[in-house]
Design a protein around this motif. Structure first.
Motif, PDB file in Angstrom:
ATOM      1  N   ARG A   1       0.837  -1.197   0.000  1.00  0.00           N
ATOM      2  CA  ARG A   1       0.000   0.000   0.000  1.00  0.00           C
ATOM      3  C   ARG A   1       0.873   1.248   0.000  1.00  0.00           C
ATOM      4  NH1 ARG A   1      -5.238  -0.657   1.354  1.00  0.00           N
ATOM      5  NH2 ARG A   1      -5.284   1.486   2.126  1.00  0.00           N
ATOM      6  N   SER A   2       0.718   2.067  -1.018  1.00  0.00           N
ATOM      7  CA  SER A   2       1.545   3.265  -1.124  1.00  0.00           C
ATOM      8  C   SER A   2       1.185   4.297  -0.063  1.00  0.00           C
ATOM      9  CB  SER A   2       1.388   3.886  -2.522  1.00  0.00           C
ATOM     10  OG  SER A   2       0.031   4.258  -2.757  1.00  0.00           O
ATOM     11  N   ASP A   3      -0.079   4.275   0.439  1.00  0.00           N
ATOM     12  CA  ASP A   3      -0.463   5.263   1.437  1.00  0.00           C
ATOM     13  C   ASP A   3       0.178   5.000   2.797  1.00  0.00           C
ATOM     14  OD1 ASP A   3      -1.859   3.009   2.156  1.00  0.00           O
ATOM     15  OD2 ASP A   3      -3.853   3.903   1.975  1.00  0.00           O
ATOM     16  N   ALA A   4       0.839   3.849   2.954  1.00  0.00           N
ATOM     17  CA  ALA A   4       1.536   3.574   4.210  1.00  0.00           C
ATOM     18  C   ALA A   4       2.822   4.392   4.327  1.00  0.00           C
ATOM     19  CB  ALA A   4       1.871   2.084   4.319  1.00  0.00           C
ATOM     20  N   LEU A   5       3.277   4.957   3.210  1.00  0.00           N
ATOM     21  CA  LEU A   5       4.508   5.758   3.209  1.00  0.00           C
ATOM     22  C   LEU A   5       4.127   7.236   3.267  1.00  0.00           C
ATOM     23  CD1 LEU A   5       7.589   5.777   2.946  1.00  0.00           C
ATOM     24  CD2 LEU A   5       7.287   5.853   0.459  1.00  0.00           C
ATOM     25  N   LYS A   6       4.497   7.888   4.374  1.00  0.00           N
ATOM     26  CA  LYS A   6       4.159   9.297   4.567  1.00  0.00           C
ATOM     27  C   LYS A   6       5.183  10.163   3.851  1.00  0.00           C
ATOM     28  CE  LYS A   6       0.807   7.995   7.236  1.00  0.00           C
ATOM     29  NZ  LYS A   6      -0.583   8.038   6.738  1.00  0.00           N
ATOM     30  N   MET A   7       4.927  10.434   2.578  1.00  0.00           N
ATOM     31  CA  MET A   7       5.862  11.226   1.777  1.00  0.00           C
ATOM     32  C   MET A   7       5.077  11.893   0.657  1.00  0.00           C
ATOM     33  SD  MET A   7       9.033   9.892  -0.618  1.00  0.00           S
ATOM     34  CE  MET A   7      10.109   9.410   0.726  1.00  0.00           C
ATOM     35  N   GLY A   8       5.395  13.157   0.378  1.00  0.00           N
ATOM     36  CA  GLY A   8       4.758  13.849  -0.724  1.00  0.00           C
ATOM     37  C   GLY A   8       5.173  13.257  -2.059  1.00  0.00           C
ATOM     38  N   GLN A   9       4.274  13.306  -3.034  1.00  0.00           N
ATOM     39  CA  GLN A   9       4.575  12.714  -4.338  1.00  0.00           C
ATOM     40  C   GLN A   9       5.732  13.436  -5.013  1.00  0.00           C
ATOM     41  OE1 GLN A   9       1.675  12.963  -7.662  1.00  0.00           O
ATOM     42  NE2 GLN A   9       1.684  10.725  -7.594  1.00  0.00           N
TER      43      GLN A   9
ATOM     44  N   ALA B   1      16.996  -9.408   4.673  1.00  0.00           N
ATOM     45  CA  ALA B   1      17.380  -8.794   5.947  1.00  0.00           C
ATOM     46  C   ALA B   1      17.909  -7.376   5.741  1.00  0.00           C
ATOM     47  CB  ALA B   1      18.438  -9.666   6.638  1.00  0.00           C
ATOM     48  N   LYS B   2      18.784  -7.195   4.756  1.00  0.00           N
ATOM     49  CA  LYS B   2      19.329  -5.858   4.493  1.00  0.00           C
ATOM     50  C   LYS B   2      18.232  -4.893   4.070  1.00  0.00           C
ATOM     51  CE  LYS B   2      23.768  -7.772   2.989  1.00  0.00           C
ATOM     52  NZ  LYS B   2      24.638  -8.069   1.807  1.00  0.00           N
ATOM     53  N   SER B   3      17.316  -5.373   3.228  1.00  0.00           N
ATOM     54  CA  SER B   3      16.249  -4.509   2.732  1.00  0.00           C
ATOM     55  C   SER B   3      15.289  -4.111   3.844  1.00  0.00           C
ATOM     56  CB  SER B   3      15.490  -5.203   1.595  1.00  0.00           C
ATOM     57  OG  SER B   3      16.359  -5.521   0.529  1.00  0.00           O
ATOM     58  N   VAL B   4      14.963  -5.035   4.730  1.00  0.00           N
ATOM     59  CA  VAL B   4      14.079  -4.715   5.855  1.00  0.00           C
ATOM     60  C   VAL B   4      14.698  -3.621   6.712  1.00  0.00           C
ATOM     61  CG1 VAL B   4      13.184  -5.586   8.046  1.00  0.00           C
ATOM     62  CG2 VAL B   4      12.852  -6.914   5.974  1.00  0.00           C
ATOM     63  N   VAL B   5      15.995  -3.716   6.984  1.00  0.00           N
ATOM     64  CA  VAL B   5      16.673  -2.697   7.789  1.00  0.00           C
ATOM     65  C   VAL B   5      16.604  -1.339   7.093  1.00  0.00           C
ATOM     66  CG1 VAL B   5      18.904  -1.947   8.681  1.00  0.00           C
ATOM     67  CG2 VAL B   5      18.221  -4.330   8.922  1.00  0.00           C
ATOM     68  N   ILE B   6      16.923  -1.316   5.794  1.00  0.00           N
ATOM     69  CA  ILE B   6      16.905  -0.056   5.050  1.00  0.00           C
ATOM     70  C   ILE B   6      15.509   0.558   5.056  1.00  0.00           C
ATOM     71  CG2 ILE B   6      17.168   0.983   2.754  1.00  0.00           C
ATOM     72  CD1 ILE B   6      19.384  -1.075   2.226  1.00  0.00           C
ATOM     73  N   PHE B   7      14.498  -0.249   4.739  1.00  0.00           N
ATOM     74  CA  PHE B   7      13.145   0.276   4.649  1.00  0.00           C
ATOM     75  C   PHE B   7      12.599   0.659   6.014  1.00  0.00           C
ATOM     76  CE2 PHE B   7      12.849  -2.215   0.573  1.00  0.00           C
ATOM     77  CZ  PHE B   7      12.851  -1.075  -0.223  1.00  0.00           C
ATOM     78  N   SER B   8      12.947  -0.077   7.045  1.00  0.00           N
ATOM     79  CA  SER B   8      12.472   0.261   8.385  1.00  0.00           C
ATOM     80  C   SER B   8      13.034   1.612   8.824  1.00  0.00           C
ATOM     81  CB  SER B   8      12.877  -0.832   9.377  1.00  0.00           C
ATOM     82  OG  SER B   8      12.262  -2.065   9.056  1.00  0.00           O
ATOM     83  N   VAL B   9      14.324   1.826   8.564  1.00  0.00           N
ATOM     84  CA  VAL B   9      14.949   3.104   8.929  1.00  0.00           C
ATOM     85  C   VAL B   9      14.314   4.252   8.153  1.00  0.00           C
ATOM     86  CG1 VAL B   9      17.095   4.436   8.834  1.00  0.00           C
ATOM     87  CG2 VAL B   9      17.135   2.066   9.629  1.00  0.00           C
ATOM     88  N   ILE B  10      14.134   4.037   6.826  1.00  0.00           N
ATOM     89  CA  ILE B  10      13.526   5.082   6.000  1.00  0.00           C
ATOM     90  C   ILE B  10      12.101   5.374   6.454  1.00  0.00           C
ATOM     91  CG2 ILE B  10      12.731   5.659   3.670  1.00  0.00           C
ATOM     92  CD1 ILE B  10      15.063   4.034   2.581  1.00  0.00           C
ATOM     93  N   THR B  11      11.330   4.323   6.701  1.00  0.00           N
ATOM     94  CA  THR B  11       9.935   4.499   7.110  1.00  0.00           C
ATOM     95  C   THR B  11       9.834   5.230   8.440  1.00  0.00           C
ATOM     96  OG1 THR B  11       9.338   2.450   5.962  1.00  0.00           O
ATOM     97  CG2 THR B  11       7.774   3.300   7.569  1.00  0.00           C
ATOM     98  N   LEU B  12      10.651   4.831   9.405  1.00  0.00           N
ATOM     99  CA  LEU B  12      10.623   5.508  10.706  1.00  0.00           C
ATOM    100  C   LEU B  12      11.045   6.968  10.578  1.00  0.00           C
ATOM    101  CD1 LEU B  12      12.156   2.731  13.019  1.00  0.00           C
ATOM    102  CD2 LEU B  12       9.789   3.552  12.983  1.00  0.00           C
TER     103      LEU B  12
END
Length: 365
Positions: free
Chosen positions: A67-75, A332-343
């Motif tokens: 779901r793209s709306d889960a990412l809080k970022m302007g288009q 594992a590497k991708s989860v870390v990257i995306f978790s940091v970016i998302t937070l």
């Protein structure tokens, strides 16, 4: 815009091509490679492990919905970051190519050595993996269409020079997922991609039929990407129970040398488990497939894990021609990257909402 990844279709198809289809050509491939026949007991073990892995992989979720709306970022911000990753990808790979004295096209052994040397010098693989994560996340939010394929142009040109195919596979995966989520009929997408693959294989069959002894051998050579990789299983069985290899020693290179082949057999999850677990390979094969399936099911309910699994999808071909360790490390590497970016994005969004003038105004009943 939500992104739907037909995960079972992709994983099941690749598992079939690398572990089930080659069973029909074991004898012919070994004749082409001038290898000794596979002992019946080893063929039976390899067949059982291959079928078990395939059946377990069919249990992965049919679709992964991101779901793209889960990412809080302007288009606009997302599109800017996506373009930045494209430019950085072009810069890193173009800069590495400048260090080449001569271009390499046909000698795969020399090409692989040169590629690894440049990778060690410039850290291309690490940079590309990080950029791939950023690109996929931001392009999902930016609603990118076909022009997003530009991200893969520089890496593909680099790989063409070195007679490799990883990034070309990434581009095909991107285009497949893109068309799968478009207004085009999904049946038409499947027919189109099947027709392209069939055409390429037909051309390869005509090419290989000129110097093979019979049509079956030509067919086996035509499917070499899949049929040769399976041959790592009997090689691993004869080399099972090996001691742990260091980070610079890839198990497939070891069993390839033991088989007397200069070009690696590439390997697969079954061969990887047999090499490292020996007599306990059954637990490794089944356990690895189950872990892969459970990770996929768990990722369907989490944004960061789901988009990390999207990255794994780009490396899916390598997972089935290398082993589960690659897929697990990429995940594992991708989860870390995306978790940091998302937070980080959530924190910025929260602070922005708290500090905005409208948020500071008193509320009136």
């Amino acid at each position: 815009m939500n992104l739907i990844v037909p995960f079972r279709l992709i994983a099941g198809s690749l598992c079939f091509l690398y572990l089930i289809l080659p069973l029909l050509f074991v004898t012919s491939v070994r004749e082409v490679l001038t290898l000794a026949p596979v002992p019946p007991a080893d063929f039976a073990v390899g067949t059982i492990y291959s079928i078990c892995t395939f059946l377990i992989i069919l249990l992965v979720p049919k679709d992964i919905v991101i779901r793209s709306d889960a990412l809080k970022m302007g288009q606009g911000v997302a599109r800017a970051i996506a373009w930045l990753t494209i430019l950085l990808s072009a810069y890193f790979f173009a800069n590495a190519l400048r260090g080449l004295e001569t271009l390499i096209y046909f000698d795969k052994v020399a090409a692989h050595a040169a590629y690894e040397e440049l990778n060690a010098t410039y850290g291309l693989r690490l940079k590309y993996n990080v950029l791939l994560c950023l690109f996929l996340m931001t392009s999902l939010k930016a609603g990118m269409r076909g022009w997003g394929a530009l991200f893969f142009v520089a890496p593909i040109l680099f790989e063409v020079v070195f007679s490799k195919h990883n990034y070309a596979t990434h581009l095909l995966t991107y285009l497949f997922i893109l068309t799968w989520n478009s207004r085009v009929s999904r049946k038409a997408v499947l027919i189109s991609f099947a027709a392209m693959v069939g055409t390429l294989l037909t051309v390869r069959f005509i090419f290989y039929s000129d110097f093979q002894n019979d049509p079956v051998q030509s067919l086996a050579a035509m499917l070499g990407e899949f049929t040769i990789s399976w041959q790592s299983i009997p090689s691993a069985l004869s080399y099972s129970g090996s001691t742990y290899t260091g980070p610079t020693e890839w198990y497939s290179d070891i069993i390839s040398n033991a088989a007397g082949l200069e070009i690696g057999l590439a390997g697969n999850p079954v061969a990887e488990a047999i090499f490292y677990f020996g007599d306990w390979a059954g637990l490794g094969v089944v356990g690895g497939a189950l872990l892969f399936t459970l990770l996929a099911r768990a990722s369907a309910r989490n944004f960061a894990a789901g988009i990390a699994l999207l990255v794994v999808t780009y490396y899916m071909r390598d997972c089935f021609r290398t082993g589960w360790s690659l897929g697990l490390s990429v995940f594992a590497k991708s989860v870390v990257i995306f978790s940091v970016i998302t937070l980080g994005l959530m924190a910025i969004h929260y602070l922005g909402s708290r500090l905005s003038p409208r948020a500071s105004l008193p509320h009136h009943s």
